[in-house]
Design an enzyme around this catalytic site. Structure first.
Site, short mmCIF file in Angstrom:
data_model
loop_
_atom_site.label_atom_id
_atom_site.label_comp_id
_atom_site.label_asym_id
_atom_site.label_seq_id
_atom_site.Cartn_x
_atom_site.Cartn_y
_atom_site.Cartn_z
N GLY A 195 0.81 -1.21 0.00
CA GLY A 195 0.00 0.00 0.00
C GLY A 195 0.85 1.26 0.00
N SER A 196 1.93 1.26 0.76
CA SER A 196 2.76 2.47 0.86
C SER A 196 3.33 2.83 -0.50
CB SER A 196 3.89 2.26 1.87
OG SER A 196 3.37 1.99 3.15
N GLN A 227 -7.72 -0.04 3.60
CA GLN A 227 -8.59 -0.60 4.65
C GLN A 227 -9.94 -1.06 4.11
OE1 GLN A 227 -8.04 -1.22 7.96
NE2 GLN A 227 -5.92 -0.53 7.81
N SER A 244 -3.51 -3.19 -0.45
CA SER A 244 -2.43 -3.97 0.14
C SER A 244 -2.95 -5.33 0.59
CB SER A 244 -1.87 -3.21 1.35
OG SER A 244 -0.90 -4.00 2.00
N THR A 267 11.95 -7.78 -10.48
CA THR A 267 11.35 -9.09 -10.73
C THR A 267 10.07 -9.21 -9.91
OG1 THR A 267 13.53 -9.99 -11.13
CG2 THR A 267 11.76 -11.58 -10.67
N CYS A 323 2.20 2.08 13.11
CA CYS A 323 3.41 2.82 12.80
C CYS A 323 3.73 3.82 13.89
CB CYS A 323 3.26 3.55 11.47
SG CYS A 323 2.32 2.62 10.28
C1 LIG Z 1 -1.62 -0.52 6.05
C2 LIG Z 1 -1.95 0.73 5.34
C3 LIG Z 1 -1.10 1.28 4.38
C4 LIG Z 1 0.26 0.70 4.09
O1 LIG Z 1 0.20 -0.51 3.40
P1 LIG Z 1 1.51 -1.45 3.38
O2 LIG Z 1 1.18 -2.54 2.45
O3 LIG Z 1 1.69 -1.93 4.79
O4 LIG Z 1 2.64 -0.59 2.90
C5 LIG Z 1 -1.51 2.41 3.69
N1 LIG Z 1 -2.70 2.98 3.94
C6 LIG Z 1 -3.55 2.48 4.85
C7 LIG Z 1 -4.87 3.14 5.05
C8 LIG Z 1 -3.22 1.34 5.58
O5 LIG Z 1 -4.07 0.88 6.49
#
Ligand SMILES: *Cc1c(COP(=O)(O)O)cnc(C)c1O
Length: 379
Positions: A70-71, A179, A199, A237, A324
């Protein structure tokens, strides 16, 4: 009793996803870019996964870009929109004060490069409105980015409406749906979304893999340079086992979304009602406009950190909100954004359920939190 109530931080992998991944470690371990048979088998599985993901999100396969999570997807979406904006003389970006740090810190970086970042205030119920977004849009707005569901308090935003506003005003719209995906129905076409981040590990898939959906015609900016993978937009990859596991979990979640909601809603509301009965407690975020599994409360006069320690001792894994920032004494930016005082924000607790939770476990959660809060208030 052992209860994992931190599913908004990460989830347990589904057995089906684990099983689906195994062959791509054991047998079909070829590089999808290799020309011989094993490479081509891997390539076929990769493209099959892309088509399946696209079917769930209701888009085209070529609009799916696999990322490390997600990040990364948030970073790439926002930076791409910013670079496109510069080309068109647009340096204004609209977001909200309670986004995930993957969004907020990326916006901070852009601010340092001369972008004007406008963060909309969030109402005390944890929601922004389409009208507020509409009023903030200007001639030089390059991007609107608003999360689908908040990771700390679980509130859902009127994404379809915000998307419609952006489309009408011809402004790119990105949503961090990390989420939401797998927890509520998301459809990039119905919801008027141009870019979306998800994610896998938030819906019982593996960690370290995600998707950036970008509508065709959006020229993404590379965050990771190298080979020509992902239509030249994301080098490296491909994490094929992870991608296959993610898509398996994604399809499962999408298929079971009604059942998931029907099972969790009454349990979530029972949990809310139970925690509501604790004196000087307050639910964070709207009662209705929220994810089926996420509950967040403030308890006056206690420190969240001591609350988790006590709950941990009772076999309950929970957090203050964001994995975090927990461990730091900074009050949550999300709770401050909805108007909690720093002191009240420090006494927060997030319980995020998965759909294997039972009614007995909900009773145990309520009882344990009640006990722990009473104990902390007595010292
Ligand atoms: C967990 C989360 C992320 C980050 O996702 P990762 O796959 O852990 O990098 C970004 N945004 C929200 C809203 C999240 O809950």
């Amino acid at each position: 009793m052992k209860i994992y109530a931190d599913n908004a931080a990460t989830t347990k992998m589904s057995e089906k996803a684990i099983e689906a991944m195994m062959p791509f470690w054991r047998d079909i371990y070829g590089n999808p870019s290799s020309p011989y048979e094993m490479g081509q088998k891997a390539k076929a599985a990769l493209e099959d996964a892309r088509r399946r993901a696209a079917a769930v999100l209701n888009c085209e396969a070529r609009e799916i870009y696999f990322t490390s999570g997600g990040s990364e997807a948030d970073n790439q979406a926002i930076i791409s929109a910013a670079r496109l904006g510069v080309k068109n003389g647009k340096k204004h970006i609209i977001s909200t004060t309670f986004e995930h740090h993957a969004v907020l810190h990326t916006l901070d970086k852009l601010k340092g490069e001369g972008f004007e970042i406008e963060l909309l205030d969030v109402h005390s119920n944890g929601v922004v409105t389409g009208d507020e977004v509409a009023n903030a849009i200007r001639e030089d707005t390059a991007l609107v980015t608003v999360m689908y569901a908040n990771n700390e308090i679980g509130t859902l935003q009127p994404i379809r409406e915000i998307g419609a506003v952006c489309r009408e005003k011809n402004v790119l719209f990105h949503t961090d749906a990390v989420q939401a995906i797998g927890h509520v129905s998301v459809d990039v076409d119905r919801d008027n979304i141009d870019m979306l981040s998800l994610s896998a590990h938030k819906f019982h898939g593996p960690k370290g893999v995600g998707i950036l959906y970008a509508r065709k015609g959006i020229n993404l900016f590379n965050i990771i340079e190298g080979g020509g993978q992902e239509r030249g937009k994301r080098a490296g990859t491909e994490n094929l086992p992870g991608i296959v596991g993610m898509v398996t979990a994604l399809e499962d979640a999408a298929k079971g979304i009604e059942e998931y909601r029907n099972k969790l809603l009454p349990l979530r509301d029972k949990l809310i009602a139970g925690l509501d009965r604790i004196p000087f407690s307050e639910l964070n975020g709207d009662r209705e406009k929220r994810l089926p599994g996420t509950v967040n409360f403030c308890f006056e006069g206690i420190e969240g950190e001591s609350l988790f320690v006590l709950l941990d001792g009772k076999g309950i894994s929970a957090s203050s909100g964001s994995a975090c920032t927990s461990g730091s004494l900074e009050p949550s930016h999300v709770l401050l954004a909805i108007g909690r005082t720093p002191q009240s924000a420090r006494g927060s607790l997030r319980l995020s359920l998965s759909d294997d939770v039972t009614e007995e476990e909900i009773d145990y959660l309520i009882l344990s939190v009640e006990e722990a809060v009473r104990q902390l208030r007595n010292v």
